[in-house]
Structures are given as C-alpha cells and as structure tokens.
Design an enzyme around this catalytic site. Structure first.
Site, mmCIF file in Angstrom:
data_model
loop_
_atom_site.group_PDB
_atom_site.id
_atom_site.type_symbol
_atom_site.label_atom_id
_atom_site.label_comp_id
_atom_site.label_asym_id
_atom_site.label_seq_id
_atom_site.Cartn_x
_atom_site.Cartn_y
_atom_site.Cartn_z
ATOM 1 N N TYR A 1 -10.137 -64.676 -42.248
ATOM 2 C CA TYR A 1 -8.910 -64.695 -43.028
ATOM 3 C C TYR A 1 -9.222 -65.100 -44.464
ATOM 4 O O TYR A 1 -9.473 -66.262 -44.766
ATOM 5 C CB TYR A 1 -7.881 -65.660 -42.425
ATOM 6 N N LEU B 1 6.740 -61.987 -33.255
ATOM 7 C CA LEU B 1 7.863 -61.380 -33.971
ATOM 8 C C LEU B 1 7.532 -59.966 -34.441
ATOM 9 O O LEU B 1 8.202 -59.417 -35.314
ATOM 10 C CB LEU B 1 8.254 -62.250 -35.177
#
Length: 335
Positions: free
Chosen positions: A57, A212
């Site tokens: 990341y 989500l």
C-alpha cells in the site's frame, strides 16, 4: 464496541476492524494524513482494536503512517499486515501501474517482515498474511518460512489472503492458519461455497475486506467524482449495466435501512457480520465520520425477516458484475 474471539485463541477482537489501505493508496489523490491519523486515534477510542495494512500500500507509506499512532498504543492494537505483492524496482503505484507480481520466496519473506517491522516501528506483527499465493513457489516453502517468523517472535499468527480451499487446507497442516482474508459483501458471495464453511470448520477467523463493495453499498459514492488515478475507475462494477444494477440494488437497500433508521452502509456491514460468528470485516475508511458510522453497524441486529428481504433484493438485481478487471483477476485462483 462488541468483540469476537480470534481463531482458536483467547484474544478478543472488535467485531469490525479498520482497513487502512485507502488512507494511502488505491482511491485517488485525495489523501489527508492528518485526518487519517485522527481516524486511527478515534478508532482506539471507539474500541476498534484490529487494524489492517500491507507493505504494497503506497510502497510502505501506509505502514509508516500507521506507525505514528501504533507506536504509542501498541498494547491496544492487534496489527495485521501483508507481504507478497511487489513492483519492479519497488517503484510505481501498484493499483494502476503494470508489472506488479507476487513473490513469496523465502528470501523475500525474510526481507519483507524486517521492512514492515521497521516501518511500523514495532518488534512484532500480530497477524502476518501472504497477500496472494505465489504460483512459482511451493506452498510448503512459503508457509514454513512464515512459520519460522513465529518461532523468532517477529510474528504471532499467520494468515492467507485470497487462497483456494485446497490451499488453505494444505497450509493449515503445515502451520496453523489463524485468519483468511478475502472479499465478501452483498456484491460478492463466492466464498460461501467453500471458503467460509472451511474457516468455520477449522476454527479460522474469516476477515472480509471491501464489505461495502468498495463504496458502492454506501449509496453515497459519486462515481463521476472519482479521479483518474482511483483504482475503482477500472473495475467492471462501476461501469455500464453493472453500475446501473448496483445503483438500483443500493437504492432498494436504502429503503430497508430507512425503515430501521440506519444507513445502507450499516445494513451492508451488519449483513456480513450476521453470516457467521467467525467473521470480522474490515471496512476501510480515512475519515472519522465514516468510521463512527461503520462502528454502529455492530449494534444492528438484522432479523430473519430483514435477511429475507435482503435476499429478495439481491435476487431482483443480480447483475452486479465481476469484482476485478483482467489485470487483478490474474492473481486470483478459483477453488
């Protein structure tokens, strides 16, 4: 905050964790380290004690960011990070650049853990995942090398991400696998066939990322506002007929959410949590507002009637689309 037992241990983890990727990578140039740090600090106040990162990341920048809060709160946080993905010359943005590859060699594992420990400013990592299974390295070699890190005290527990059921079984015979991470949401339920039941059987915590649907289930995501560097711009779910389907699906979920005086995001997270008592999702956010809203999902108990209504909605809008583009799919194997 409510808690669940982690794998076959006495450790209690918050019923939802915090995915930290978006604070530094994947979702465009809208980064705010000050707000991200405040979000990490707020998560501790809320009782969220499970954070998730990876060395890929932003090429380690996310781990460095986390360290600013972790170093003074080490005993309060169960820290998970991952290794395996690499960029040529360790340069570029792994979410949009070409050339990304998987390296789970013994040599790289030894280097990767030392680098993560240094960036996180900690002496140990609570949960260390192989981000993907390396097709060029025998699985035994990878797991044995990871097991050695446990013996050395650099890592406490081992995890795998996006592996097949057969790979999980094999790895678990070499060294106990405590967590399995994969996408699981109202938009992606493939893990229900083999992976989720297997984790339950083996006493492994299942950690869903993107509960989500990378923002789609919030019903607040403005697709047109996404920057060209946002990883989601290239995902099929955000395009054409798939996007239209998913927007209708989310709108239908919103009707259910409003009837319960909650948000669609809270319904989506609560649905994931309700699927099994060994599940701890890690919705990602870089803003306190969304963190606080997500945390309230642990208190939302969906009734059997609610769950049936959700199934009806999902059957009405089934055309959700593939979760990844061809670029990402090459790193995913089917069971």
């Amino acid at each position: 905050m409510n808690y669940r037992k982690f794998a076959n241990t006495h450790i209690e983890l918050s019923k939802i964790g915090l995915g930290c990727m978006g604070m530094s990578a994947a979702y465009g140039e809208d980064k705010d380290d000050k707000e991200s740090i405040a979000t990490l600090e707020r998560s501790i106040e809320l009782g969220i004690n499970f954070w998730d990162s990876a060395d890929i990341y932003a090429n380690g920048t996310n781990e460095k960011l986390i360290s600013q809060v972790l170093k003074n709160n080490r005993d309060k946080i169960f820290m998970a990070t991952k290794f395996g993905f690499r960029m040529p010359d360790n340069k570029g943005d792994s979410f949009i650049a070409s050339g990304i590859y998987v390296d789970c060699s013994v040599k790289h594992i030894k280097e990767a853990v030392e680098n993560s420990l240094k960036r996180l400013k900690t002496d140990y990592i609570d949960l260390y995942y192989a981000h993907r299974i390396d097709p060029n390295i025998p699985l035994e070699e990878t797991i044995e090398a990871m097991s050695q890190l446990v013996k050395e005290g650099k890592v406490k527990y081992l995890g795998l991400s996006e592996c097949t059921a057969d790979e999980l079984k094999k790895a678990h015979t070499i060294h106990p696998i405590s967590a399995l991470q994969s996408e699981y949401s109202l938009l992606y339920r493939e893990v229900e066939k083999e992976i989720l039941p297997l984790t339950k059987e083996l006493g492994i915590t299942f950690v869903p990322f993107a509960p989500l649907g990378r923002g789609l289930m919030s019903n607040k995501l403005d697709i047109n506002s996404l920057s060209s560097s946002d990883f989601r711009k290239n995902l099929p779910r955000y395009e054409g007929e798939y996007l239209q389907n998913n927007q209708k699906l989310t709108a239908a979920l919103e009707e259910l959410a409003l009837s319960k005086n909650v948000t669609t995001a809270q319904v989506a997270i609560a649905w994931v949590i309700a699927q099994s008592d060994n599940i701890i999702p890690i919705p990602g956010t870089k803003k306190r507002t969304y963190l606080e809203s997500n945390a309230k999902a642990v208190d939302l108990n969906l009734s059997s009637s609610d769950l049936e209504k959700i199934e009806v909605i999902l059957k009405k809008y089934p055309n959700v689309g593939p979760r990844y583009s061809q670029r990402e799919n090459k790193f995913i194997k089917k069971s």
